[in-house]
Design a protein around this motif. Structure first.
Motif, PDB file in Angstrom:
ATOM      1  N   LEU A 190       0.839  -1.193   0.340  1.00  0.00           N
ATOM      2  CA  LEU A 190       0.046  -0.024  -0.040  1.00  0.00           C
ATOM      3  C   LEU A 190       1.002   1.293  -0.111  1.00  0.00           C
ATOM      4  CD1 LEU A 190      -2.758  -1.081   2.381  1.00  0.00           C
ATOM      5  CD2 LEU A 190      -3.009  -0.768   0.210  1.00  0.00           C
ATOM      6  N   PHE A 191       1.874   1.295   0.651  1.00  0.00           N
ATOM      7  CA  PHE A 191       2.911   2.308   0.748  1.00  0.00           C
ATOM      8  C   PHE A 191       3.580   2.668  -0.542  1.00  0.00           C
ATOM      9  CE2 PHE A 191       7.113   3.969   1.612  1.00  0.00           C
ATOM     10  CZ  PHE A 191       6.665   5.171   2.267  1.00  0.00           C
ATOM     11  N   CYS A 192       3.919   1.615  -1.082  1.00  0.00           N
ATOM     12  CA  CYS A 192       4.689   1.701  -2.417  1.00  0.00           C
ATOM     13  C   CYS A 192       3.806   2.068  -3.607  1.00  0.00           C
ATOM     14  CB  CYS A 192       5.317   0.455  -2.874  1.00  0.00           C
ATOM     15  SG  CYS A 192       6.836   0.007  -1.608  1.00  0.00           S
ATOM     16  N   GLY A 193       2.486   1.761  -3.374  1.00  0.00           N
ATOM     17  CA  GLY A 193       1.374   1.927  -4.240  1.00  0.00           C
ATOM     18  C   GLY A 193       0.830   3.438  -4.479  1.00  0.00           C
ATOM     19  N   TYR A 194       1.201   4.002  -3.264  1.00  0.00           N
ATOM     20  CA  TYR A 194       0.796   5.339  -3.047  1.00  0.00           C
ATOM     21  C   TYR A 194       1.399   6.456  -3.863  1.00  0.00           C
ATOM     22  CZ  TYR A 194      -0.413   9.561  -0.289  1.00  0.00           C
ATOM     23  OH  TYR A 194      -0.771  10.835   0.010  1.00  0.00           O
ATOM     24  N   PHE A 195       2.708   5.925  -4.347  1.00  0.00           N
ATOM     25  CA  PHE A 195       3.411   6.689  -5.232  1.00  0.00           C
ATOM     26  C   PHE A 195       3.439   6.410  -6.595  1.00  0.00           C
ATOM     27  CE2 PHE A 195       4.839   6.763  -0.756  1.00  0.00           C
ATOM     28  CZ  PHE A 195       4.951   8.131  -0.466  1.00  0.00           C
ATOM     29  N   PRO A 196       3.999   7.090  -7.580  1.00  0.00           N
ATOM     30  CA  PRO A 196       4.005   6.965  -8.949  1.00  0.00           C
ATOM     31  C   PRO A 196       5.211   6.088  -9.130  1.00  0.00           C
ATOM     32  CG  PRO A 196       4.887   9.221  -8.647  1.00  0.00           C
ATOM     33  CD  PRO A 196       4.331   8.619  -7.222  1.00  0.00           C
ATOM     34  N   ASN A 197       5.264   5.100 -10.295  1.00  0.00           N
ATOM     35  CA  ASN A 197       6.182   4.137 -10.618  1.00  0.00           C
ATOM     36  C   ASN A 197       7.317   4.986 -11.196  1.00  0.00           C
ATOM     37  OD1 ASN A 197       5.277   1.732  -9.478  1.00  0.00           O
ATOM     38  ND2 ASN A 197       4.057   1.151 -11.296  1.00  0.00           N
ATOM     39  N   THR A 198       7.103   6.104 -11.514  1.00  0.00           N
ATOM     40  CA  THR A 198       8.061   6.780 -12.168  1.00  0.00           C
ATOM     41  C   THR A 198       8.305   8.132 -11.637  1.00  0.00           C
ATOM     42  OG1 THR A 198       6.915   7.675 -13.895  1.00  0.00           O
ATOM     43  CG2 THR A 198       7.886   5.566 -14.628  1.00  0.00           C
ATOM     44  N   GLY A 199       9.480   8.900 -11.903  1.00  0.00           N
ATOM     45  CA  GLY A 199       9.677  10.176 -11.476  1.00  0.00           C
ATOM     46  C   GLY A 199      10.570  10.302 -10.272  1.00  0.00           C
ATOM     47  N   PRO A 200      10.521  11.436  -9.458  1.00  0.00           N
ATOM     48  CA  PRO A 200      11.435  11.769  -8.484  1.00  0.00           C
ATOM     49  C   PRO A 200      10.955  10.982  -7.287  1.00  0.00           C
ATOM     50  CG  PRO A 200      10.206  13.643  -8.795  1.00  0.00           C
ATOM     51  CD  PRO A 200      10.038  12.697 -10.130  1.00  0.00           C
ATOM     52  N   LYS A 201       9.879  10.627  -7.130  1.00  0.00           N
ATOM     53  CA  LYS A 201       9.202   9.755  -5.909  1.00  0.00           C
ATOM     54  C   LYS A 201       9.182   8.457  -6.100  1.00  0.00           C
ATOM     55  CE  LYS A 201       6.311  13.581  -3.905  1.00  0.00           C
ATOM     56  NZ  LYS A 201       6.950  13.860  -2.707  1.00  0.00           N
ATOM     57  N   GLN A 202       9.861   7.766  -7.356  1.00  0.00           N
ATOM     58  CA  GLN A 202      10.026   6.356  -7.513  1.00  0.00           C
ATOM     59  C   GLN A 202      10.679   5.849  -6.352  1.00  0.00           C
ATOM     60  OE1 GLN A 202      11.485   5.356 -11.164  1.00  0.00           O
ATOM     61  NE2 GLN A 202      11.266   3.147 -10.962  1.00  0.00           N
ATOM     62  N   PHE A 203      10.230   4.488  -5.785  1.00  0.00           N
ATOM     63  CA  PHE A 203      11.161   3.924  -4.899  1.00  0.00           C
ATOM     64  C   PHE A 203      11.945   2.668  -5.690  1.00  0.00           C
ATOM     65  CE2 PHE A 203       7.804   5.774  -2.227  1.00  0.00           C
ATOM     66  CZ  PHE A 203       8.429   6.091  -1.157  1.00  0.00           C
ATOM     67  N   ASN A 234      -9.416  -8.506  -1.893  1.00  0.00           N
ATOM     68  CA  ASN A 234      -9.017  -8.883  -3.353  1.00  0.00           C
ATOM     69  C   ASN A 234      -8.680  -7.844  -4.523  1.00  0.00           C
ATOM     70  OD1 ASN A 234      -9.745 -11.584  -2.733  1.00  0.00           O
ATOM     71  ND2 ASN A 234     -11.753 -11.336  -2.909  1.00  0.00           N
ATOM     72  N   VAL A 235      -9.194  -6.754  -4.325  1.00  0.00           N
ATOM     73  CA  VAL A 235      -8.599  -5.701  -5.164  1.00  0.00           C
ATOM     74  C   VAL A 235      -7.605  -5.122  -4.885  1.00  0.00           C
ATOM     75  CG1 VAL A 235      -9.353  -3.039  -5.853  1.00  0.00           C
ATOM     76  CG2 VAL A 235     -11.127  -4.685  -5.505  1.00  0.00           C
ATOM     77  N   LEU A 236      -7.129  -4.954  -3.636  1.00  0.00           N
ATOM     78  CA  LEU A 236      -5.612  -4.509  -3.285  1.00  0.00           C
ATOM     79  C   LEU A 236      -4.655  -5.677  -3.714  1.00  0.00           C
ATOM     80  CD1 LEU A 236      -6.424  -3.154   0.336  1.00  0.00           C
ATOM     81  CD2 LEU A 236      -5.996  -2.016  -1.983  1.00  0.00           C
ATOM     82  N   GLU A 237      -4.847  -6.922  -3.608  1.00  0.00           N
ATOM     83  CA  GLU A 237      -3.996  -7.742  -4.042  1.00  0.00           C
ATOM     84  C   GLU A 237      -4.020  -8.134  -5.495  1.00  0.00           C
ATOM     85  OE1 GLU A 237      -5.147 -11.309  -1.543  1.00  0.00           O
ATOM     86  OE2 GLU A 237      -3.729 -10.509  -0.027  1.00  0.00           O
ATOM     87  N   HIS A 238      -4.715  -7.308  -6.063  1.00  0.00           N
ATOM     88  CA  HIS A 238      -4.824  -7.693  -7.834  1.00  0.00           C
ATOM     89  C   HIS A 238      -3.440  -6.923  -8.322  1.00  0.00           C
ATOM     90  CE1 HIS A 238      -5.825  -7.638 -12.035  1.00  0.00           C
ATOM     91  NE2 HIS A 238      -6.766  -8.467 -11.761  1.00  0.00           N
TER      92      HIS A 238
END
Length: 237
Positions: free
Chosen positions: A27-40, A187-191
């Motif tokens: 949930l923590f990682c999904g809160y941020f975009p997958n690209t850009g300066p906030k990418q983990f 179930n949605v969160l685990e998709h």
């Protein structure tokens, strides 16, 4: 002091498996975009298959922390590129060896000198042994921000005495909660295709209305727990 920190290492850990730790990290990682300066960059220590890395394949890797080479790679990667932030989903079996290594190499001092702030989210389990592990870990951390995470699904089965000296000794630690969610929302969160960031941007469509509302209630719940840490930073939870 805040201007000295420009990136973070987030460690999600517990002394027990299967208590919601990886869900919270996801949930923590999904809160941020997958690209850009906030990418983990994410380290998944569930070797060899991995777990959280299957949700973020573009910016994660599985580490065999049971081997010295895996430990060296993890810590060297972080200090070698201190401009980005990192997330570690730490398997329960590696809790002691991770923080023993962390202390032995004085990683906290090197990370701080490089501008990396360390944040530890410890998922409390249901018995006094888990509380003792939290107490011992928090005492060993010098510069890290330490959060005690209480999963409501675990707490309702807790068998420790909340008024014991051990439980009361943790009162000074800031705690956050992971609420119980319905099976449908889980179930949605685990998709694999679901992203909190895309959901908040209005691009995750097609959810049933009751799930849509529960999702926003979950985000509101997390947002209500936000507060600046000792460095002045406010994190997702």
């Amino acid at each position: 002091m805040t201007d000295q920190i420009h990136s973070h290492l987030y460690v999600f850990c517990s002394d027990r498996p299967r208590n919601g730790k990886t869900l919270l990290a996801r949930l923590f990682c999904g809160y941020f975009p997958n690209t850009g300066p906030k990418q983990f960059h994410i380290f998944d220590t569930d070797f060899p298959e991995g777990n959280i890395c299957s949700y973020f394949p573009q910016n994660s890797e599985v580490i065999d922390f049971g081997k010295t080479t895996g430990r060296v790679k993890l810590f060297d990667t972080i200090v070698g590129d201190p401009e980005r932030s990192y997330v570690i989903d730490l398997q329960a079996e590696y809790l002691d060896v991770f923080f023993e290594t962390y202390r032995n190499i004085e990683f906290d001092l090197e990370a701080r000198a490089s501008g990396i702030g360390t944040v530890v989210y410890y998922m409390q389990d249901r018995d006094s042994k888990s509380l003792q592990a939290a107490h011992d870990l928090e005492e060993k951390l010098n510069f890290a921000t330490f959060f005690l995470v209480k999963n409501d699904a675990i707490e309702k089965r807790a068998n420790y005495n909340p008024t014991s000296d051990l439980a009361l000794s943790l009162d000074h630690i800031r705690s956050v909660r992971l609420p119980i969610v319905t099976d449908d929302l889980l179930n949605v969160l685990e998709h694999r295709e679901f992203s909190l960031f895309e959901f908040m941007a209005g691009r995750q469509t097609g959810l049933p209305y009751d799930i849509y509302l529960e999702m926003w209630n979950l985000l509101d719940f997390f947002y209500g727990q936000r507060a600046p840490d000792k460095e002045g930073f406010t994190h997702f939870i």
